[in-house]
Write a protein that holds these residues in place. Sequence first.
Motif, PDB file in Angstrom:
ATOM      1  N   LEU A   3      31.816  10.079  -7.668  1.00 35.65           N
ATOM      2  CA  LEU A   3      32.326   9.842  -6.511  1.00 35.65           C
ATOM      3  C   LEU A   3      32.329   8.228  -6.380  1.00 35.65           C
ATOM      4  O   LEU A   3      33.447   7.858  -5.847  1.00 35.65           O
ATOM      5  N   VAL A   4      31.431   7.738  -6.843  1.00 34.02           N
ATOM      6  CA  VAL A   4      31.300   6.335  -6.878  1.00 34.02           C
ATOM      7  C   VAL A   4      32.371   5.754  -7.751  1.00 34.02           C
ATOM      8  O   VAL A   4      32.995   4.475  -7.222  1.00 34.02           O
ATOM      9  N   GLU A   5      32.740   6.173  -8.958  1.00 36.57           N
ATOM     10  CA  GLU A   5      33.719   5.970  -9.810  1.00 36.57           C
ATOM     11  C   GLU A   5      35.027   5.851  -9.198  1.00 36.57           C
ATOM     12  O   GLU A   5      35.911   5.074  -9.260  1.00 36.57           O
ATOM     13  N   PHE A   6      35.475   7.180  -8.320  1.00 39.00           N
ATOM     14  CA  PHE A   6      36.501   7.309  -7.794  1.00 39.00           C
ATOM     15  C   PHE A   6      36.752   6.463  -6.711  1.00 39.00           C
ATOM     16  O   PHE A   6      37.875   5.807  -6.409  1.00 39.00           O
ATOM     17  N   ALA A   7      35.582   6.136  -6.083  1.00 32.94           N
ATOM     18  CA  ALA A   7      35.610   5.021  -4.764  1.00 32.94           C
ATOM     19  C   ALA A   7      36.113   3.677  -5.287  1.00 32.94           C
ATOM     20  O   ALA A   7      36.910   2.945  -4.812  1.00 32.94           O
ATOM     21  N   GLN A   8      35.261   3.328  -6.636  1.00 35.00           N
ATOM     22  CA  GLN A   8      35.755   2.295  -7.212  1.00 35.00           C
ATOM     23  C   GLN A   8      37.327   1.973  -7.699  1.00 35.00           C
ATOM     24  O   GLN A   8      37.949   0.933  -7.534  1.00 35.00           O
ATOM     25  N   LEU A   9      37.805   3.006  -8.152  1.00 33.13           N
ATOM     26  CA  LEU A   9      39.076   3.368  -8.608  1.00 33.13           C
ATOM     27  C   LEU A   9      40.013   2.992  -7.407  1.00 33.13           C
ATOM     28  O   LEU A   9      41.150   2.281  -7.599  1.00 33.13           O
ATOM     29  N   LEU A  10      39.844   3.644  -6.320  1.00 35.31           N
ATOM     30  CA  LEU A  10      40.691   3.305  -5.106  1.00 35.31           C
ATOM     31  C   LEU A  10      40.438   1.886  -4.647  1.00 35.31           C
ATOM     32  O   LEU A  10      41.697   1.399  -4.256  1.00 35.31           O
ATOM     33  N   ASN A  11      39.211   1.444  -4.508  1.00 40.61           N
ATOM     34  CA  ASN A  11      39.238   0.236  -4.202  1.00 40.61           C
ATOM     35  C   ASN A  11      39.951  -0.938  -5.085  1.00 40.61           C
ATOM     36  O   ASN A  11      40.477  -1.638  -4.587  1.00 40.61           O
ATOM     37  N   ASP A  12      39.602  -0.564  -6.332  1.00 37.16           N
ATOM     38  CA  ASP A  12      40.441  -1.625  -7.295  1.00 37.16           C
ATOM     39  C   ASP A  12      41.770  -1.367  -7.322  1.00 37.16           C
ATOM     40  O   ASP A  12      42.587  -2.137  -8.228  1.00 37.16           O
ATOM     41  N   SER A  13      42.419  -0.159  -6.931  1.00 33.08           N
ATOM     42  CA  SER A  13      43.844  -0.003  -7.091  1.00 33.08           C
ATOM     43  C   SER A  13      44.690  -1.207  -6.342  1.00 33.08           C
ATOM     44  O   SER A  13      44.176  -2.012  -5.653  1.00 33.08           O
ATOM     45  N   GLU A  14      45.911  -1.121  -6.836  1.00 36.56           N
ATOM     46  CA  GLU A  14      46.723  -2.292  -6.327  1.00 36.56           C
ATOM     47  C   GLU A  14      47.144  -2.149  -4.804  1.00 36.56           C
ATOM     48  O   GLU A  14      46.901  -3.222  -4.042  1.00 36.56           O
ATOM     49  N   PHE A  15      47.120  -0.914  -4.112  1.00 34.56           N
ATOM     50  CA  PHE A  15      47.151  -0.624  -3.014  1.00 34.56           C
ATOM     51  C   PHE A  15      45.875  -1.034  -2.160  1.00 34.56           C
ATOM     52  O   PHE A  15      46.053  -1.731  -1.075  1.00 34.56           O
ATOM     53  N   GLY A  16      44.865  -0.533  -2.642  1.00 33.84           N
ATOM     54  CA  GLY A  16      43.621  -0.930  -2.045  1.00 33.84           C
ATOM     55  C   GLY A  16      43.413  -2.352  -1.863  1.00 33.84           C
ATOM     56  O   GLY A  16      43.009  -2.924  -0.951  1.00 33.84           O
ATOM     57  N   THR A  17      43.659  -3.097  -2.826  1.00 37.71           N
ATOM     58  CA  THR A  17      43.526  -4.660  -3.004  1.00 37.71           C
ATOM     59  C   THR A  17      44.455  -5.254  -2.169  1.00 37.71           C
ATOM     60  O   THR A  17      44.007  -6.167  -1.257  1.00 37.71           O
ATOM     61  N   ALA A  18      45.705  -4.849  -2.175  1.00 40.07           N
ATOM     62  CA  ALA A  18      46.742  -5.454  -1.149  1.00 40.07           C
ATOM     63  C   ALA A  18      46.204  -5.069   0.167  1.00 40.07           C
ATOM     64  O   ALA A  18      46.431  -6.079   0.872  1.00 40.07           O
ATOM     65  N   LEU A  19      45.790  -4.071   0.668  1.00 37.46           N
ATOM     66  CA  LEU A  19      45.487  -3.591   1.794  1.00 37.46           C
ATOM     67  C   LEU A  19      44.408  -4.381   2.503  1.00 37.46           C
ATOM     68  O   LEU A  19      44.342  -5.207   3.532  1.00 37.46           O
TER      69      LEU A  19
END
Length: 165
Positions: A3-19
Motif C-alpha cells: 500500500l505504501v509503494e502504491f501511494a508513493q507511485l500515485l504521489n510521484d505520478s505526473e498527475f499527482g505531482t502536477a496537482l
Amino acid sequence: MSLVEFAQLLNDSEFGTALRESVYMFPLIEGLHLIGLAVALGLLFFVDLRLLGLFLPQLPVGQVLHPLRPWLLGGFLIIFATGILLFVATAAKIITLPVFFYKLGFIALAGINALWFELKWGRDVGHWGNESTLPVAVRFAGFTSLTLWSLVVIAGRLIPYLSYQ
C-alpha cells in the motif's frame, strides 16, 4: 506491491505531482472538498437531528428527508471525487498517518449505517415518519450518523496538522 509503494507511485505520478504543485488546482480541489462537506454534512445533520426529534419535530420525516436527498447525494459525490484527487496529490504523506485510516474507517461505518437505514427504514418513511415518537432504531441511526460523521470531520481536519510532524 504494498500500500505504501502504491501511494508513493500515485504521489510521484505526473498527475499527482502536477496537482500537488499547482498554484490553483490543489486549493480549488480542496475548497470544493470543503464545500461538498458543508453541503452534504450540513444537510445530513438536519436530517439526523430530525430523526432524533430535535429539529422540526412537527414535520413528517419524509418532508425533511426527500427534498434534501439530491443535495446530499450531490455533496457526497463532490466529496468523493475531490477526496480521491486530494489523496493522489498527497498519498505518500498521508498513507503513513494512522488518523487517515481512522477517517476511512469512520466513513465505512457511516456508509454501513446509511445503507442499513435506507434498506430497513428509509424506503418506508411514509409508514413511520408521521409518528410523534420515532422508532428507537431510527433514532439510533440518526445518533450514529451524527457521531460517525463528526469523527470523520475531526479525523480529516487532523490530517494536515499531523502530516507536518
